[in-house]
Design a protein around this motif. Structure first.
Motif, mmCIF file in Angstrom:
data_model
loop_
_atom_site.group_PDB
_atom_site.id
_atom_site.type_symbol
_atom_site.label_atom_id
_atom_site.label_comp_id
_atom_site.label_asym_id
_atom_site.label_seq_id
_atom_site.Cartn_x
_atom_site.Cartn_y
_atom_site.Cartn_z
ATOM 1 N N GLU A 26 48.986 69.913 -14.741
ATOM 2 C CA GLU A 26 48.594 69.616 -13.298
ATOM 3 C C GLU A 26 48.498 70.791 -12.633
ATOM 4 O O GLU A 26 48.077 70.231 -11.123
ATOM 5 C CB GLU A 26 49.511 68.705 -13.055
ATOM 6 N N VAL A 27 48.621 71.202 -12.747
ATOM 7 C CA VAL A 27 48.283 72.598 -11.712
ATOM 8 C C VAL A 27 47.676 73.517 -12.083
ATOM 9 O O VAL A 27 47.290 74.398 -12.679
ATOM 10 C CB VAL A 27 49.877 73.420 -11.755
ATOM 11 N N ALA A 28 47.017 73.832 -10.748
ATOM 12 C CA ALA A 28 45.448 74.587 -10.675
ATOM 13 C C ALA A 28 45.940 76.647 -9.190
ATOM 14 O O ALA A 28 46.177 74.926 -8.486
ATOM 15 C CB ALA A 28 44.188 73.794 -10.572
ATOM 16 N N VAL A 29 45.217 77.134 -9.744
ATOM 17 C CA VAL A 29 45.563 78.647 -9.096
ATOM 18 C C VAL A 29 44.387 78.316 -8.758
ATOM 19 O O VAL A 29 43.753 78.613 -9.151
ATOM 20 C CB VAL A 29 46.425 79.648 -9.593
ATOM 21 N N VAL A 30 44.093 78.232 -6.929
ATOM 22 C CA VAL A 30 42.543 77.473 -7.053
ATOM 23 C C VAL A 30 42.015 79.047 -6.528
ATOM 24 O O VAL A 30 41.004 80.129 -6.252
ATOM 25 C CB VAL A 30 42.268 77.078 -5.821
ATOM 26 N N ALA A 31 43.249 80.329 -5.911
ATOM 27 C CA ALA A 31 42.758 81.531 -5.066
ATOM 28 C C ALA A 31 44.313 82.240 -5.151
ATOM 29 O O ALA A 31 44.936 81.702 -4.847
ATOM 30 C CB ALA A 31 42.554 81.499 -3.532
ATOM 31 N N GLU A 32 43.196 83.655 -5.307
ATOM 32 C CA GLU A 32 45.035 84.439 -4.913
ATOM 33 C C GLU A 32 44.749 85.562 -4.120
ATOM 34 O O GLU A 32 43.608 85.797 -3.666
ATOM 35 C CB GLU A 32 45.139 85.905 -6.220
ATOM 36 N N GLY A 33 45.750 86.209 -3.321
ATOM 37 C CA GLY A 33 44.783 87.562 -1.891
ATOM 38 C C GLY A 33 46.627 88.455 -2.247
ATOM 39 O O GLY A 33 47.773 87.492 -2.156
ATOM 40 N N ALA A 34 46.746 88.789 -0.803
ATOM 41 C CA ALA A 34 47.018 90.407 -1.467
ATOM 42 C C ALA A 34 47.974 90.746 0.624
ATOM 43 O O ALA A 34 48.118 91.397 0.834
ATOM 44 C CB ALA A 34 46.842 91.326 -1.618
#
Length: 133
Positions: A26-34
């Protein structure tokens, strides 16, 4: 589906978090940043349910990102992920609007429980942090 954005300036950390989070159906990682600036941009673009946010970031730190997001209408649930467990830091972030506080020495699987709780509108604190609070 619980949409999630991960912000951490150590390249290996988001990879591990994404792997663990996306193992939960049920979890979706839609973006990453730093960086803190990336966090603000990605939150505008993606409008996730949950933000997993490192405290020590280049540019804007996690505290300032939390303050800015919580000053806006309908901010995401914000989970702070850090090594800092002193009461002043914890209370400052919680008072600024963070939904939860997870220490980086916790098992990565704990992150899934925290994201689920945050998405339901519940607070999540690592046990060592809960003792401080």
């Amino acid at each position: 589906m619980i949409t999630t954005v991960i912000i951490d300036d150590h390249p290996v950390v988001p990879v591990g978090m994404r792997t663990v989070l996306e193992a939960a159906p049920e979890v979706a990682v839609v973006a990453e940043g730093a960086t803190g600036h990336e966090a603000l941009r990605l939150l505008q673009e993606q409008r996730p349910d949950v933000l997993v946010l490192d405290l020590n970031l280049p540019g804007l730190n996690g505290l300032e990102v939390t303050r800015q997001l919580c000053a806006q209408a309908a901010p995401p649930a914000i989970l702070i992920l850090t090594v800092h467990d002193d009461a002043q830091t914890v209370m400052g972030l919680l008072e600024s609007g963070a939904t939860g506080y997870i220490l980086k020495d916790e098992a990565l699987e704990t992150l899934v429980c925290a994201v689920r709780a945050a998405a339901r509108g519940e607070s999540w604190l690592s046990p060592a942090v809960a003792n401080e609070v």
